[in-house]
Design a protein around this motif. Structure first.
Motif, mmCIF file in Angstrom:
data_model
loop_
_atom_site.group_PDB
_atom_site.id
_atom_site.type_symbol
_atom_site.label_atom_id
_atom_site.label_comp_id
_atom_site.label_asym_id
_atom_site.label_seq_id
_atom_site.Cartn_x
_atom_site.Cartn_y
_atom_site.Cartn_z
ATOM 1 N N GLU A 95 0.918 -1.303 -0.515
ATOM 2 C CA GLU A 95 0.288 -0.114 -0.065
ATOM 3 C C GLU A 95 0.710 1.568 0.028
ATOM 4 O O GLU A 95 0.814 2.252 -0.733
ATOM 5 C CB GLU A 95 -0.763 -0.715 1.253
ATOM 6 N N ASN A 96 1.629 1.386 0.440
ATOM 7 C CA ASN A 96 2.809 2.952 0.720
ATOM 8 C C ASN A 96 3.397 3.006 -0.387
ATOM 9 O O ASN A 96 4.040 3.733 -1.216
ATOM 10 C CB ASN A 96 4.210 2.441 1.995
ATOM 11 N N GLN A 97 3.780 1.998 -0.987
ATOM 12 C CA GLN A 97 4.262 1.795 -2.371
ATOM 13 C C GLN A 97 3.695 2.477 -3.418
ATOM 14 O O GLN A 97 3.777 2.653 -4.373
ATOM 15 C CB GLN A 97 5.145 0.496 -2.968
ATOM 16 N N GLY A 98 1.965 2.029 -3.250
ATOM 17 C CA GLY A 98 1.096 2.588 -4.494
ATOM 18 C C GLY A 98 0.409 1.207 -5.371
ATOM 19 O O GLY A 98 0.424 1.867 -5.801
ATOM 20 N N ILE A 99 1.324 0.209 -5.093
ATOM 21 C CA ILE A 99 1.014 -0.693 -5.831
ATOM 22 C C ILE A 99 -0.781 -1.677 -5.671
ATOM 23 O O ILE A 99 -1.001 -1.621 -4.375
ATOM 24 C CB ILE A 99 2.201 -2.134 -5.601
ATOM 25 N N SER A 100 -1.506 -1.622 -6.620
ATOM 26 C CA SER A 100 -2.666 -2.386 -6.471
ATOM 27 C C SER A 100 -2.555 -3.056 -5.948
ATOM 28 O O SER A 100 -1.994 -4.049 -5.785
ATOM 29 C CB SER A 100 -3.030 -2.134 -7.902
ATOM 30 N N GLN A 101 -3.687 -4.168 -5.507
ATOM 31 C CA GLN A 101 -4.459 -5.466 -4.673
ATOM 32 C C GLN A 101 -3.809 -6.141 -6.166
ATOM 33 O O GLN A 101 -3.392 -7.363 -5.988
ATOM 34 C CB GLN A 101 -5.468 -5.405 -4.227
ATOM 35 N N GLU A 102 -4.069 -5.098 -7.145
ATOM 36 C CA GLU A 102 -4.061 -6.636 -8.460
ATOM 37 C C GLU A 102 -2.912 -6.618 -9.256
ATOM 38 O O GLU A 102 -2.538 -8.336 -9.134
ATOM 39 C CB GLU A 102 -5.459 -6.054 -9.548
ATOM 40 N N GLU A 103 -1.645 -6.384 -8.327
ATOM 41 C CA GLU A 103 -0.672 -6.666 -8.524
ATOM 42 C C GLU A 103 -0.448 -7.699 -7.613
ATOM 43 O O GLU A 103 1.137 -8.731 -8.003
ATOM 44 C CB GLU A 103 -0.229 -5.650 -9.112
ATOM 45 N N MET A 104 -0.414 -6.678 -6.468
ATOM 46 C CA MET A 104 0.583 -7.911 -5.207
ATOM 47 C C MET A 104 -0.223 -7.662 -4.213
ATOM 48 O O MET A 104 -1.076 -6.170 -3.105
ATOM 49 C CB MET A 104 2.489 -6.734 -5.059
ATOM 50 N N ARG A 105 -0.557 -8.455 -3.861
ATOM 51 C CA ARG A 105 -1.390 -8.824 -2.223
ATOM 52 C C ARG A 105 -1.241 -10.773 -1.417
ATOM 53 O O ARG A 105 -0.688 -11.058 -2.019
ATOM 54 C CB ARG A 105 -2.939 -8.752 -2.607
ATOM 55 N N ALA A 106 -1.341 -10.333 -0.240
ATOM 56 C CA ALA A 106 -0.886 -11.478 0.221
ATOM 57 C C ALA A 106 -1.980 -12.080 1.358
ATOM 58 O O ALA A 106 -2.821 -10.245 1.606
ATOM 59 C CB ALA A 106 -0.150 -11.116 1.153
ATOM 60 N N ILE A 107 -2.210 -12.969 1.646
ATOM 61 C CA ILE A 107 -3.241 -13.696 2.168
ATOM 62 C C ILE A 107 -3.259 -14.186 3.240
ATOM 63 O O ILE A 107 -2.280 -15.319 3.002
ATOM 64 C CB ILE A 107 -4.247 -14.359 1.253
ATOM 65 N N CYS A 108 -3.676 -14.316 4.012
ATOM 66 C CA CYS A 108 -4.045 -15.159 5.832
ATOM 67 C C CYS A 108 -4.506 -16.547 5.411
ATOM 68 O O CYS A 108 -6.436 -16.004 5.597
ATOM 69 C CB CYS A 108 -4.384 -14.191 6.966
ATOM 70 N N VAL A 109 -4.052 -17.569 5.175
ATOM 71 C CA VAL A 109 -4.995 -18.570 5.163
ATOM 72 C C VAL A 109 -5.492 -19.785 5.964
ATOM 73 O O VAL A 109 -3.962 -19.240 7.581
ATOM 74 C CB VAL A 109 -3.785 -19.709 4.122
ATOM 75 N N PRO A 110 -6.474 -20.145 6.949
ATOM 76 C CA PRO A 110 -6.584 -20.953 7.827
ATOM 77 C C PRO A 110 -5.369 -22.137 8.016
ATOM 78 O O PRO A 110 -5.460 -22.550 7.573
ATOM 79 C CB PRO A 110 -7.921 -21.326 7.136
ATOM 80 N N GLU A 111 -5.464 -21.943 9.547
ATOM 81 C CA GLU A 111 -3.858 -22.785 9.972
ATOM 82 C C GLU A 111 -4.663 -24.671 9.204
ATOM 83 O O GLU A 111 -4.180 -25.423 8.591
ATOM 84 C CB GLU A 111 -4.361 -23.194 10.890
ATOM 85 N N GLU A 112 -6.184 -24.876 9.173
ATOM 86 C CA GLU A 112 -6.311 -26.190 8.943
ATOM 87 C C GLU A 112 -6.490 -25.977 7.096
ATOM 88 O O GLU A 112 -6.276 -27.850 7.003
ATOM 89 C CB GLU A 112 -8.172 -26.681 9.158
ATOM 90 N N LEU A 113 -6.579 -25.013 6.723
ATOM 91 C CA LEU A 113 -6.289 -25.687 4.882
ATOM 92 C C LEU A 113 -4.823 -25.869 4.998
ATOM 93 O O LEU A 113 -4.199 -26.625 3.584
ATOM 94 C CB LEU A 113 -6.279 -24.357 4.724
ATOM 95 N N LEU A 114 -3.688 -25.963 5.611
ATOM 96 C CA LEU A 114 -2.783 -26.466 5.649
ATOM 97 C C LEU A 114 -1.572 -27.457 6.406
ATOM 98 O O LEU A 114 -1.209 -27.628 6.703
ATOM 99 C CB LEU A 114 -1.184 -25.399 5.998
ATOM 100 N N ASP A 115 -3.315 -27.785 6.815
ATOM 101 C CA ASP A 115 -2.706 -29.754 7.674
ATOM 102 C C ASP A 115 -2.180 -30.401 6.658
ATOM 103 O O ASP A 115 -2.636 -30.573 5.798
ATOM 104 C CB ASP A 115 -4.181 -29.896 7.963
#
Length: 262
Positions: A95-115
């Protein structure tokens, strides 16, 4: 110490990296920044990134050191991590670099999906969370030693690639005592500190051999074994750089594999 289940190990990692002190320290450490640059440069030599077409997944992305290095060379990046603190710091930088979410973003994944007991339904839930994107390339840098099962992690990453897509894993190569003493013994030396292992944060304290990584790629369909020649195809393994880990000189490898095209 009692062995931890996959669920307990994933939770231990999440709790550890959700610490604000750990998150800030991770971003500011010279070693982490330097390693991201070295691995990034090695990846640029291995894979033909295209800033107009390449979609990239940064798995276990942390605060985004590897994403930020490779961002100029790809069309879009999605980072994935189980730590909300890490993800928030990643997205704040974007966000601070003015980059759009369509270009770059991170998602927090629920623990159970990585078991490690992940099933097809969990695979589909993760794909939905990522917008049903089939990635051209997935990277996982200096994080495989945190996963309870590298076989399960590799299979999961394979499921997120498009046909013909590539996975690249960078981590620490295992070292034997013979490397230091010259004696022919098979015992391995711990690379990661005992405290982190006791906390359940580091699952593979001895690093990985090429054979271990190769087997996980073959089992995930990212490498092929010719029954007649015994040769492996669609798999590469190279030492990208060297580093000092807890006073030991270690190799940092990059392993790559390709999902079969249709």
């Amino acid at each position: 110490m009692r062995p931890r289940s996959s669920e307990q190990s994933i939770s231990a990692n999440k709790n550890y990296f959700d610490s604000r002190g750990i998150t800030q320290k991770h971003d500011e450490q010279h070693l982490h920044n330097e390693m991201a640059k070295r691995i990034g440069k090695a990846l640029l030599n291995i894979y033909s990134f295209d800033d107009e077409h390449t979609t990239m997944l940064d798995f276990a992305c942390g605060t985004g050191l590897n994403s930020r290095f490779l961002a100029p060379y790809v069309k879009s990046i999605i980072g994935v991590d189980i730590s909300q603190e890490m993800v928030d710091r990643y997205n704040k930088r974007v966000e601070n670099q003015g980059i759009s979410q369509e270009e770059m973003r991170a998602i927090c994944v629920p623990e159970e999906l990585l078991d490690t007991s992940i099933d097809q339904e969990s695979d589909n839930r993760l794909k939905k969370l990522l917008g049903d994107v089939e990635f051209d390339v997935a990277i996982c840098c200096m994080s495989y030693h945190h996963f309870p099962s590298i076989s399960s992690a590799t299979r999961l990453l394979s499921s997120l690639l498009r046909p013909g897509g590539y996975l690249y894993v960078a981590d620490v190569e295992s070292i034997s005592k013979a490397d230091h003493t010259g004696q022919s013994i098979t015992d391995l030396e711990p690379i990661f500190p005992d405290g982190a292992c006791d906390a359940g944060v580091v699952m593979h304290q001895y690093g990985f051999s090429e054979v271990q990584i190769k087997d996980s790629f073959v089992n995930a369909g990212l490498a092929g074994l010719d029954a007649e020649t015994g040769q492996i195809s669609r798999f590469t393994y190279d030492v990208a750089t060297r580093a000092f880990k807890n006073g030991k000189a270690v190799n940092i490898f990059i392993a790559g594999g390709m999902k079969p095209p249709l």
